[in-house]
Design a protein around this motif. Structure first.
Motif, PDB file in Angstrom:
ATOM      1  N   GLN A  68      -2.607  11.867  -7.757  1.00 48.62           N
ATOM      2  CA  GLN A  68      -2.663  10.818  -6.278  1.00 48.62           C
ATOM      3  C   GLN A  68      -3.300   9.872  -5.566  1.00 48.62           C
ATOM      4  OE1 GLN A  68       0.370  10.903  -4.815  1.00 48.62           O
ATOM      5  NE2 GLN A  68       0.279   9.026  -4.121  1.00 48.62           N
ATOM      6  N   THR A  69      -5.219  10.076  -6.204  1.00 50.19           N
ATOM      7  CA  THR A  69      -5.695   8.805  -5.794  1.00 50.19           C
ATOM      8  C   THR A  69      -5.531   7.943  -7.321  1.00 50.19           C
ATOM      9  OG1 THR A  69      -6.966   9.978  -4.745  1.00 50.19           O
ATOM     10  CG2 THR A  69      -8.133   8.657  -5.745  1.00 50.19           C
ATOM     11  N   GLU A 102       5.852  10.255  -7.144  1.00 51.40           N
ATOM     12  CA  GLU A 102       6.212  10.861  -6.095  1.00 51.40           C
ATOM     13  C   GLU A 102       7.270  11.971  -5.934  1.00 51.40           C
ATOM     14  OE1 GLU A 102       3.577  11.043  -3.796  1.00 51.40           O
ATOM     15  OE2 GLU A 102       2.674   9.712  -5.222  1.00 51.40           O
ATOM     16  N   GLY A 121      -1.628  -0.235  -5.501  1.00 50.82           N
ATOM     17  CA  GLY A 121      -3.093  -0.607  -4.724  1.00 50.82           C
ATOM     18  C   GLY A 121      -2.999  -1.980  -5.341  1.00 50.82           C
ATOM     19  N   TYR A 123       6.692   4.124  -8.608  1.00 47.55           N
ATOM     20  CA  TYR A 123       5.613   5.003  -7.844  1.00 47.55           C
ATOM     21  C   TYR A 123       6.266   6.339  -7.612  1.00 47.55           C
ATOM     22  CZ  TYR A 123       3.102   6.749  -3.776  1.00 47.55           C
ATOM     23  OH  TYR A 123       1.996   7.176  -2.996  1.00 47.55           O
ATOM     24  N   ASP A 132      -3.021   6.074  -5.967  1.00 49.60           N
ATOM     25  CA  ASP A 132      -2.667   4.839  -5.307  1.00 49.60           C
ATOM     26  C   ASP A 132      -3.255   3.595  -5.490  1.00 49.60           C
ATOM     27  OD1 ASP A 132      -1.225   6.507  -3.717  1.00 49.60           O
ATOM     28  OD2 ASP A 132      -3.156   7.074  -2.713  1.00 49.60           O
ATOM     29  N   ALA A 151       0.780  -1.052  -0.056  1.00 48.98           N
ATOM     30  CA  ALA A 151      -0.127  -0.235  -0.213  1.00 48.98           C
ATOM     31  C   ALA A 151       1.023   0.976   0.360  1.00 48.98           C
ATOM     32  CB  ALA A 151      -1.152  -0.268   1.266  1.00 48.98           C
ATOM     33  N   ALA A 152       0.511   2.497  -0.646  1.00 52.85           N
ATOM     34  CA  ALA A 152       1.169   3.840  -1.213  1.00 52.85           C
ATOM     35  C   ALA A 152       1.095   4.128   0.514  1.00 52.85           C
ATOM     36  CB  ALA A 152       0.696   3.658  -2.059  1.00 52.85           C
ATOM     37  N   ARG A 179       6.350  -0.783  -7.526  1.00 55.27           N
ATOM     38  CA  ARG A 179       6.637   0.642  -6.617  1.00 55.27           C
ATOM     39  C   ARG A 179       7.575   1.137  -7.190  1.00 55.27           C
ATOM     40  NH1 ARG A 179       4.064   1.965  -1.391  1.00 55.27           N
ATOM     41  NH2 ARG A 179       5.854   3.737  -0.728  1.00 55.27           N
ATOM     42  N   PRO A 226       0.341   8.458   2.458  1.00 57.55           N
ATOM     43  CA  PRO A 226       0.859   9.278   2.060  1.00 57.55           C
ATOM     44  C   PRO A 226       1.417  10.224   1.632  1.00 57.55           C
ATOM     45  CG  PRO A 226      -0.162   9.203   4.324  1.00 57.55           C
ATOM     46  CD  PRO A 226       0.746   7.849   3.684  1.00 57.55           C
TER      47      PRO A 226
END
Length: 126
Positions: free
Chosen positions: A70-71, A91, A78, A87, A74, A47-48, A84, A50
């Motif tokens: 971002q939503t 980020e 998920g 991601y 994520d 899980a990412a 990752r 925040p």
């Protein structure tokens, strides 16, 4: 009328039966598995966390763009649709965009978000 011997029809039946038997054995071998019979556990995507962004201005276009992306991101992490490592790259860019947005540089922040989306295969609006 031609007369066939009793042995001629038996030999054809034996040949057909033998052929069917050999085909069944050959096809049965296709279902064999090799290796251990131990089940393999699937690795669940992490899980990412925040994002660590500064306070973004409420109602700003860059705030909406950042939060929406971002939503989506994520959700993709998920479900395993984004690795990752990818991601983390995204980020880094979104952190730069968040800093620009928090500093009131809306256009710069939105340009960074758009560029990042395009770079990683997301649809970006004009």
């Amino acid at each position: 009328m031609r007369k066939t011997s009793r042995f001629g029809s038996i030999s054809s039946t034996v040949s057909i039966s033998t052929g069917v038997f050999l085909v069944a054995i050959a096809l049965g071998g296709c279902n064999q598995t090799s290796g251990s019979a131990a089940p393999v556990a699937a690795v669940a995507p992490q899980a990412a966390a925040p994002p660590n962004w500064p306070k973004l201005p409420e109602g700003a276009a860059c705030t909406n763009d950042l939060n929406h992306y971002q939503t989506v991101l994520d959700a993709d992490v998920g479900t395993g649709n984004v690795n990752r490592s990818v991601y983390d790259q995204i980020e880094t860019d979104l952190g730069r965009a968040a800093n620009a947005c928090a500093a009131g540089r809306d256009g710069e922040a939105r340009a960074i978000v758009r560029s990042t989306k395009l770079q990683h295969g997301y649809r970006a609006s004009s």
